[in-house]
Enzyme design. Structure first.
Site, mmCIF file in Angstrom:
data_model
loop_
_atom_site.group_PDB
_atom_site.id
_atom_site.type_symbol
_atom_site.label_atom_id
_atom_site.label_comp_id
_atom_site.label_asym_id
_atom_site.label_seq_id
_atom_site.Cartn_x
_atom_site.Cartn_y
_atom_site.Cartn_z
ATOM 1 N N CYS A 49 -76.663 26.051 45.265
ATOM 2 C CA CYS A 49 -76.517 27.178 44.329
ATOM 3 C C CYS A 49 -75.376 26.971 43.342
ATOM 4 O O CYS A 49 -75.212 27.756 42.409
ATOM 5 C CB CYS A 49 -76.300 28.458 45.119
ATOM 6 N N HIS B 99 -70.148 35.011 43.348
ATOM 7 C CA HIS B 99 -71.385 34.367 43.802
ATOM 8 C C HIS B 99 -72.240 35.372 44.558
ATOM 9 O O HIS B 99 -73.472 35.315 44.497
ATOM 10 C CB HIS B 99 -71.049 33.176 44.700
ATOM 11 N N GLU C 214 -66.855 35.712 50.703
ATOM 12 C CA GLU C 214 -66.348 35.591 49.330
ATOM 13 C C GLU C 214 -65.270 36.639 49.038
ATOM 14 O O GLU C 214 -64.302 36.348 48.329
ATOM 15 C CB GLU C 214 -67.475 35.705 48.306
ATOM 16 N N LYS D 250 -76.252 38.938 40.296
ATOM 17 C CA LYS D 250 -77.484 38.692 41.073
ATOM 18 C C LYS D 250 -78.154 40.003 41.459
ATOM 19 O O LYS D 250 -79.327 40.015 41.812
ATOM 20 C CB LYS D 250 -77.147 37.898 42.351
ATOM 21 N N HIS E 77 -81.334 35.739 42.868
ATOM 22 C CA HIS E 77 -80.575 34.498 43.081
ATOM 23 C C HIS E 77 -81.397 33.327 42.530
ATOM 24 O O HIS E 77 -82.430 32.974 43.093
ATOM 25 C CB HIS E 77 -80.325 34.338 44.580
ATOM 26 N N PHE F 76 -75.291 25.790 49.932
ATOM 27 C CA PHE F 76 -75.575 24.985 51.118
ATOM 28 C C PHE F 76 -74.844 23.648 50.988
ATOM 29 O O PHE F 76 -74.614 23.154 49.888
ATOM 30 C CB PHE F 76 -77.077 24.705 51.246
#
Lengths: 265, 415
Positions: free
Chosen positions: B166, B306, B317, B338, B343, B402
Site C-alpha cells: 500500500c 494511512h 498509526e 480512504k 483503499h 504488507f
C-alpha cells in the site's frame, strides 16, 4: 574511490532449485548452501511456509551471501530491493483452479501477502531483521536491470550502510507444479551493495573477489531497444569472472549498467 | 537507523510537482476530485459487475469508464485492458497538465509507477475468461504494461515498476525524485495505479478478515478511526505526478502544485501482514521524512493518515502519530481520505499524495467521513465529516503496507 553513480559490492550469494528442490528449501533454505558458520536458522524460516517459490530461493541466496560477513555482523539498518521475474505464476495456478471449483471460501488469506511483487523484499526484510526500506521492483522481463538500478538508487540516496538486491527468475517459465517437474530451474542472486565507508568499517576481507562494483555510466553505443538480460548471464560472469570484460547491460536511455572488478577492464 | 545527510549536494534544488493525472472513485481530474474530497462525498458503491456470491465483501470504490486521453485513437484505446487505459490516461493527463505533452519527445522523461500485482491480476482475469491460457503460455505476457505505455507515449528515459504494497506510490515518488537529483532524467512521471477489485483479491482479503462487511450501506462502510469500523473497503484508480526541478519549472513559468519536500521509509521486520504494535519503526519513517524535508514536527499543518479502517492498523498509526508529534498531536489535523475513496491498495499512497496537494492548493483539510464515534484508542486531532478551511503550508502522507513497509512523504506549498 567510487564514482558518482557507483556502489561497492560486498558479497554475492547464489542459489538455484527445481520445483522438487523447493519443497525441501521451504523447510530449510540452507539445504543447498549450508552456512559455513553452522548457524542453524531453519526454525526461523517457518515464514516460508506460504511463500512464493521466488521468495524461497531468494532467501536461500541471501543465506549464501550472508555467510561472507562476520558472524556478528548486523544488517539492522540495511535496505532490500527484490526483483523477481513474474512472481506468483506457479503459486497462483492451483488457487485459481480451486476458486473456480469451490468458490471464494477456498481462497487462502496468504495469497496476496505472498504472491505480489513486494512479497520477496518483505519476507527477506523480516527473515534477516532489516529495518531499512524494502520494496519489489520490475516483475517482468527487465527484472535484472530494474533490480540493479533500484538497489543502486536506494544505496546512493538513502544513506544506508548497505542495500541487498535479490534477483530471481526461472530458466524456463513453468505454469503448473506438474508441468514444471524436471528441467526448469529457479535461479537467485543476492548482491550486497555498500558504500566504501561501510566496506572500510567492517574490513575488506569480505568484499567479493570477482565483482567489486556496480556502476552506471554513459553508453558508448546508443540503443533504442529495452534491455532484457537474463539472470543466467550475470550468474555466469560471477561464477567465472576470469574474463577480462565486465558484465554490462546497455539501457535504452543512453546509459550502461556495468558490474565488474576494478582494474580488470 | 542512520539519519539522512542534511546537506544537499551542490547543484541540487527543490523538486516540484507540476502536473497531475488521476482517475479514482472521486473523479477523473484534479478539480472534480478536489470538489468531491472537500465536500466529503463517498465513492464507495456496490460491486455489480462481478460474481461475488460467496464473498463477504461486495462493495468497493470504483471508477467508471476512463475517458480517451489526448493523442489516443478512441477505438484502439477502448480495446485496451482497463489497467492499461488507466495508466495511459493518468500519465498523459499529467504530461498535458504540466505543459510537457508537446515536447515530451525532446526530454528524458522517466516513468516510475507503483503497481503490486500486474501479473496476478492479468492471470486471474485471463483465467476467468479462458481457463488459464495466459498462465499456461508464458509467451503471452512478455512485455510489462509500463514498457508498453512508455512506447505508446514515445518516452525516452528509465521506466520501472515498484511495489511496496500500500506504500508503493510513496516509493515511486521517492524513486522519481532521486532520478531527478542524480540527473538521469529531465522530468519524471511518478505515481501509482491499481485495478485489483477482482473476485480473488476480494476473496483473499476477505479471508484475512480485513474487509468491511457493511454491504448494505456502502457509503458508510469505510470509517477510519471510528469505534464501529469493521475493516477496509477496496478501491481502484490511480494518480500520476509530473516531477521536475524547481529551476527548470521556474524557467518555463510552470504552476507548481507543491514541492515534493521529503521522504522516509523503514521496515517493521515484525510480520508480513500484521503492523507492529511498537510504533518505533513507523515513527522512524515519519521522522526521516521530516528530516529529509528539513522541517520540525511543529511545521506540519496536515497529516493524511494511512488509516484504512481496520481495528489494528488505525490504532497502531495513532500511536505512531502521537509518538512523532508529541504534545502537538492535539493541534495538527489528521484525516483519512480512504473514508471516501476506499483503499486503492498499490495506488493508495498516490491517491493520498493527491489529497495532500488538494489541501495545499485549496487551503483546507479534507475530512474523515463516517467518523461518528472516534475510537478513544485513536486520540488525534480528527477532522470528522466536513473539510476544515485553514492554512496548509506543509502536508504529510503516511502510507504503510504488507511486508512491514512504513513510508511518509512531505509536500510543501511553493511560495
Amino acid at each position: 574511490m567510487l564514482s558518482k553513480d557507483e556502489c561497492a559490492i560486498a558479497a554475492v550469494g547464489m542459489a538455484q532449485a527445481t520445483c522438487q528442490d523447493i519443497a525441501a528449501l521451504r523447510k530449510n533454505p540452507h539445504t543447498p548452501n549450508p552456512s559455513p558458520s553452522g548457524r542453524g536458522e531453519s526454525t526461523e524460516f517457518s515464514l516460508l511456509k506460504h511463500a512464493d517459490e521466488h521468495t524461497v530461493v531468494g532467501v536461500a541466496a541471501m543465506l549464501c551471501a550472508r555467510a561472507a560477513f562476520p558472524e556478528d555482523f548486523s544488517f539492522a539498518d540495511w535496505g532490500v530491493v527484490a526483483a523477481p521475474r513474474w512472481p506468483g505464476r506457479l503459486s497462483s495456478y492451483a488457487p485459481l483452479e480451486k476458486y473456480h471449483r469451490e468458490g471464494a471460501r477456498s481462497v487462502s488469506a496468504m495469497l496476496i501477502p505472498n504472491l505480489c511483487l513486494h512479497a520477496m523484499s518483505g519476507t527477506v526484510s523480516l527473515a534477516f531483521q532489516m529495518r531499512g526500506p524494502n520494496f519489489g521492483v520490475g516483475g517482468g522481463l527487465a527484472n535484472v536491470p530494474d533490480g540493479l538500478l533500484a538497489g543502486m538508487v536506494v544505496q546512493l540516496e538513502q544513506n544506508l550502510p548497505g542495500t541487498w538486491v535479490v534477483l530471481t527468475e526461472w530458466t524456463r517459465e513453468p505454469f503448473s507444479p506438474a508441468a514444471a517437474e524436471g528441467t526448469p530451474v529457479l535461479q537467485a542472486l543476492a548482491l550486497a551493495l555498500t558504500t566504501e565507508a561501510t566496506s572500510a568499517a567492517v574490513g575488506q576481507s569480505f568484499l567479493f573477489a570477482g565483482a567489486r562494483y556496480l556502476r552506471l555510466e554513459p553508453s558508448e553505443v546508443l540503443t533504442t531497444q529495452p534491455a532484457y538480460p537474463r539472470l543466467q548471464g550475470l550468474l555466469d560472469y560471477l561464477v567465472d569472472p576470469t574474463d577480462d570484460q565486465p558484465w554490462w547491460c546497455a539501457l535504452d536511455w543512453g546509459m550502461d549498467l556495468v558490474l565488474g572488478a576494478e582494474g580488470k577492464e | 537507523m542512520n539519519q539522512p545527510t542534511a546537506t544537499r549536494r551542490a547543484g541540487e534544488g527543490p523538486v516540484w510537482v507540476t502536473g497531475v493525472g488521476t482517475a479514482n472513485p472521486l473523479g477523473q481530474d484534479f478539480r472534480t476530485v478536489a470538489d468531491n474530497l472537500l465536500a466529503g462525498r463517498s465513492g464507495i458503491m456496490r460491486v455489480t459487475d462481478l460474481e461475488l456470491d460467496d464473498t463477504s465483501c461486495k462493495i468497493a470504490g470504483r471508477i467508471g469508464a476512463i475517458p480517451v486521453p489526448l493523442g489516443h485513437d478512441p477505438a484502439a484505446f477502448g480495446a485496451l485492458d482497463k489497467l492499461q487505459q488507466l495508466i495511459l490516461y493518468c500519465t498523459t493527463q499529467a504530461l498535458v497538465d504540466a505543459g510537457h505533452w508537446e515536447n515530451r519527445g525532446k526530454l528524458r522523461v522517466g516513468l516510475v509507477l507503483g503497481l503490486g500485482a500486474e501479473w496476478l491480476r492479468a492471470w486471474e482475469n485471463d483465467f476467468h475468461a479462458t481457463g488459464g491460457a495466459l498462465l499456461r503460455s508464458p509467451r503471452g505476457d512478455e512485455e510489462s504494461l509500463i514498457r508498453i505505455v512508455q512506447q505508446q507515449l514515445g518516452l525516452r528515459g528509465p521506466a520501472t515498476v515498484v511495489a511496496a504494497a500500500c506504500a508503493s506510490g510513496n516509493v515511486a515518488l521517492a524513486q522519481g525524485k532521486n532520478w531527478l537529483k542524480r540527473g538521469w532524467v529531465d522530468v519524471c512521471l511518478a505515481g501509482a495505479c491499481d485495478m485489483w477489485v477482482t473476485p480473488m483479491a476480494l476473496a483473499s482479503f476477505g479471508r484475512l478478515r480485513v474487509l468491511s462487511r457493511r454491504n448494505d450501506e456502502p457509503a458508510a462502510a469505510s470509517r477510519p478511526f471510528d469505534k464501529d469500523r469493521d475493516g477496509f473497503v477496496m478501491g481502484e484508480g490511480g494518480a500520476v505526478f509530473l516531477l521536475e526541478s524547481a529551476r527548470t519549472a521556474r524557467r518555463r513559468a510552470a504552476h507548481p502544485y507543491a514541492e515534493l519536500a521529503g521522504h522516509g521509509a523503514t521496515s517493521d521486520a515484525f510480520n508480513l501482514v500484521i503492523p507492529n504494535a511498537d510504533p518505533g519503526p513507523a515513527s522512524q519513517a515519519v521522522r526521516l521524512a521530516l528530516h529529509d524535508a528539513q522541517i520540525n514536527p511543529d511545521d506540519v499543518d496536515y497529516i493524511n493518515a494511512h488509516a484504512t479502517s481496520t481495528s489494528v492498523g488505525d490504532t497502531c498509526e495513532a500511536k505512531v502519530i502521537q509518538s512523532v508529534f508529541g504534545s502537538s498531536v492535539s493541534k495538527i489535523p489528521v484525516s483519512s481520505t480512504k473514508s471516501m475513496t476506499g483503499h486503492l491498495l498499490s495506488a493508495a499512497a498516490a491517491m493520498e499524495a493527491l489529497a495532500c496537494l488538494i489541501a495545499l492548493r485549496h487551503q483546507a483539510v479534507p475530512p474523515t467521513i463516517n467518523l461518528d464515534n472516534p475510537d478513544p484508542e485513536c486520540s488525534l486531532c480528527h477532522v470528522p465529516h466536513r473539510a476544515r478551511p485553514q492554512t496548509v503550508d506543509v502536508a504529510i502522507s503516511n502510507s504503510f503496507g504488507f511486508g512491514g513497509n512504513n513510508t511518509c512523504t512531505v509536500f510543501r506549498k511553493v511560495a
